[in-house]
Design an enzyme around this catalytic site. Structure first.
Site, PDB file in Angstrom:
ATOM      1  N   ARG A  56      82.921 108.673   6.474  1.00  0.00           N
ATOM      2  CA  ARG A  56      82.736 110.073   6.128  1.00  0.00           C
ATOM      3  C   ARG A  56      83.053 110.393   4.675  1.00  0.00           C
ATOM      4  O   ARG A  56      82.277 111.034   3.981  1.00  0.00           O
ATOM      5  CB  ARG A  56      83.668 110.963   6.972  1.00  0.00           C
ATOM      6  CG  ARG A  56      83.118 111.469   8.236  1.00  0.00           C
ATOM      7  CD  ARG A  56      84.271 111.726   9.176  1.00  0.00           C
ATOM      8  NE  ARG A  56      84.944 110.477   9.442  1.00  0.00           N
ATOM      9  CZ  ARG A  56      84.566 109.645  10.394  1.00  0.00           C
ATOM     10  NH1 ARG A  56      83.596 109.959  11.190  1.00  0.00           N
ATOM     11  NH2 ARG A  56      85.180 108.490  10.574  1.00  0.00           N
ATOM     12  N   THR A  57      84.209 109.957   4.220  1.00  0.00           N
ATOM     13  CA  THR A  57      84.652 110.419   2.905  1.00  0.00           C
ATOM     14  C   THR A  57      83.725 109.887   1.808  1.00  0.00           C
ATOM     15  O   THR A  57      83.270 110.628   0.945  1.00  0.00           O
ATOM     16  CB  THR A  57      86.114 109.999   2.656  1.00  0.00           C
ATOM     17  OG1 THR A  57      86.905 110.508   3.720  1.00  0.00           O
ATOM     18  CG2 THR A  57      86.630 110.563   1.342  1.00  0.00           C
ATOM     19  N   LYS A  86      90.462  89.663  -7.209  1.00  0.00           N
ATOM     20  CA  LYS A  86      90.833  88.511  -8.042  1.00  0.00           C
ATOM     21  C   LYS A  86      92.176  88.747  -8.718  1.00  0.00           C
ATOM     22  O   LYS A  86      92.614  87.957  -9.539  1.00  0.00           O
ATOM     23  CB  LYS A  86      89.775  88.274  -9.129  1.00  0.00           C
ATOM     24  CG  LYS A  86      88.374  88.033  -8.603  1.00  0.00           C
ATOM     25  CD  LYS A  86      87.416  87.853  -9.776  1.00  0.00           C
ATOM     26  CE  LYS A  86      85.973  87.882  -9.323  1.00  0.00           C
ATOM     27  NZ  LYS A  86      85.048  88.053 -10.456  1.00  0.00           N
ATOM     28  N   ARG A 107      89.721 105.490  -3.311  1.00  0.00           N
ATOM     29  CA  ARG A 107      90.589 105.320  -2.132  1.00  0.00           C
ATOM     30  C   ARG A 107      91.240 103.946  -2.239  1.00  0.00           C
ATOM     31  O   ARG A 107      90.578 102.960  -2.546  1.00  0.00           O
ATOM     32  CB  ARG A 107      89.779 105.413  -0.844  1.00  0.00           C
ATOM     33  CG  ARG A 107      90.573 105.008   0.376  1.00  0.00           C
ATOM     34  CD  ARG A 107      89.841 105.254   1.663  1.00  0.00           C
ATOM     35  NE  ARG A 107      89.782 106.674   1.978  1.00  0.00           N
ATOM     36  CZ  ARG A 107      89.326 107.157   3.130  1.00  0.00           C
ATOM     37  NH1 ARG A 107      88.875 106.333   4.061  1.00  0.00           N
ATOM     38  NH2 ARG A 107      89.307 108.460   3.355  1.00  0.00           N
ATOM     39  N   HIS A 135      95.579 113.033   1.018  1.00  0.00           N
ATOM     40  CA  HIS A 135      94.108 113.038   1.102  1.00  0.00           C
ATOM     41  C   HIS A 135      93.683 114.489   0.834  1.00  0.00           C
ATOM     42  O   HIS A 135      93.272 115.203   1.743  1.00  0.00           O
ATOM     43  CB  HIS A 135      93.698 112.561   2.495  1.00  0.00           C
ATOM     44  CG  HIS A 135      92.254 112.211   2.650  1.00  0.00           C
ATOM     45  ND1 HIS A 135      91.285 112.502   1.710  1.00  0.00           N
ATOM     46  CD2 HIS A 135      91.600 111.572   3.661  1.00  0.00           C
ATOM     47  CE1 HIS A 135      90.120 112.071   2.145  1.00  0.00           C
ATOM     48  NE2 HIS A 135      90.284 111.501   3.322  1.00  0.00           N
TER      49      HIS A 135
HETATM   50  C1  NCD Z   1      91.240 109.978   7.518  1.00  0.00           C
HETATM   51  C2  NCD Z   1      91.834 109.052   6.456  1.00  0.00           C
HETATM   52  O1  NCD Z   1      91.121 108.189   5.947  1.00  0.00           O
HETATM   53  O2  NCD Z   1      92.987 109.280   6.154  1.00  0.00           O
HETATM   54  N1  NCD Z   1      89.853 109.847   7.647  1.00  0.00           N
HETATM   55  C3  NCD Z   1      89.057 110.637   6.879  1.00  0.00           C
HETATM   56  O3  NCD Z   1      89.051 110.549   5.677  1.00  0.00           O
HETATM   57  N2  NCD Z   1      88.333 111.563   7.508  1.00  0.00           N
HETATM   58  C4  NCD Z   1      91.939 109.938   8.818  1.00  0.00           C
HETATM   59  C5  NCD Z   1      92.060 108.614   9.523  1.00  0.00           C
HETATM   60  O4  NCD Z   1      91.624 107.564   9.047  1.00  0.00           O
HETATM   61  O5  NCD Z   1      92.615 108.633  10.633  1.00  0.00           O
END
Ligand code: NCD
Length: 309
Positions: A56-57, A86, A107, A135
């Protein structure tokens, strides 16, 4: 706008309330008229750099950037195929990637990694999840969803259910809810409580929060925010087994205790919400995921100064 706008978005604490309101307002505009941003980021390049799995993100950031007419480049699987595998440091990676782009969405499994990247970058960094840290863009879309599902945010009673210790979406969201005077009911196994440092920060800010049982929370909450137990954050797999499956919402449980509550989940879900909940009008988690587009469009357009703060 009275306060200086942030260059990067690393934590929700980077944002003043007027910045947050502006993000929600711009997101609302994009939600109503998706085409209104159609040329805002022409000529800009956005990089997505994900060192942890994501569906999703990453896709919603890329889709949001494309809807604003930016171009997007990405490392297909930064975990194994980038130079970090590496042994390259975050500082070096960012020094390189920033010369290819106007904004980096990142991320990474280590808490504080986005802040580390921002120390070296001259372009905005967006934290799309730093380990068990924060997040912030997820929490902003959660806030947007509460507003759109309930009509307002202020004073809402929100149950936060599940892994409050490792759940980074919760760490960002509870800080936002505190600012809107929401009451937070914390429901988790004892080993997965909200980190004491965050609880202390919230108490110092005058937040209304208290621990509750699932049943109590269901009876009182207007919004129930359920999270997945973050299996990948446990150092010891046996510890995960002791909390696995410790809560589960079903349609009959909600029917009995919380017929009016809105159900949110940042997704992915494992088994903490039964699939028979999906058909209930109050199950808002798929609409919540869709709200990722207008909210991330707003964040990109504002951080790249294509719209005034
Ligand atoms: C979340 C995350 O990555 O922290 N997912 C997301 O970005 N929608 C929640 C999760 O992984 O449980």
């Amino acid at each position: 706008m009275t306060s200086a706008p942030p260059r990067s978005l690393l934590s929700v604490n980077d944002l003043q309330n007027d910045h947050i309101q502006r993000i929600l307002d711009v997101a609302q505009q994009f939600h109503k008229e998706p085409a209104s941003g159609a040329t805002l980021l022409t000529g800009r390049i956005v990089v997505t750099l994900f060192f942890e799995p994501s569906t999703r993100t990453r896709l919603s950031f890329e889709s949001a950037a494309l809807r604003l007419n930016a171009r997007v480049i990405s490392v297909a699987d930064a975990i194994s195929s980038s130079s970090v595998s590496k042994g390259e440091t975050i500082a070096d990676t960012v020094r390189i990637v920033e010369s290819y782009s106007d904004l980096i969405v990142m991320r990474h499994p280590i808490e504080g990694s986005a802040a580390e990247a921002a120390r070296y970058a001259h372009v905005p960094i967006v934290n799309a999840g730093d380990g068990a840290g924060e997040h912030p863009t997820q929490a902003l879309l959660d806030l947007f969803t509460i507003q759109s599902e309930r009509g307002s945010i202020s004073g809402t009673t929100v149950a936060l259910v599940g892994d409050l210790r490792f759940g980074r979406t919760v760490h960002s969201l509870c800080r936002l809810l505190a600012r809107w005077g929401c009451t937070m009911l914390l429901v988790s196994p004892p080993s997965l409580e909200l980190p004491p440092s965050i609880a202390t920060e919230l108490h110092a800010a005058g937040a209304h929060l208290r621990e509750a049982t699932l049943e109590e929370a269901l009876q009182r909450a207007e919004v129930i925010y359920v999270t997945r137990i973050q299996k990948e954050r446990f150092a010891d797999g046996r510890e995960y087994e002791t909390v696995r499956g410790s809560y589960r919402l079903t349609a009959s449980l909600l029917h009995e205790h919380a017929p009016q509550a809105t159900i949110l989940h940042p997704l992915p879900r494992i088994d903490e919400i039964a699939t028979d909940v999906d058909a209930l009008p109050a199950a808002a988690y798929f609409r919540q995921a869709a709200n990722g587009i207008p909210v991330r469009m707003a964040i990109l357009a504002l951080l790249l100064r294509a719209l005034p703060w």
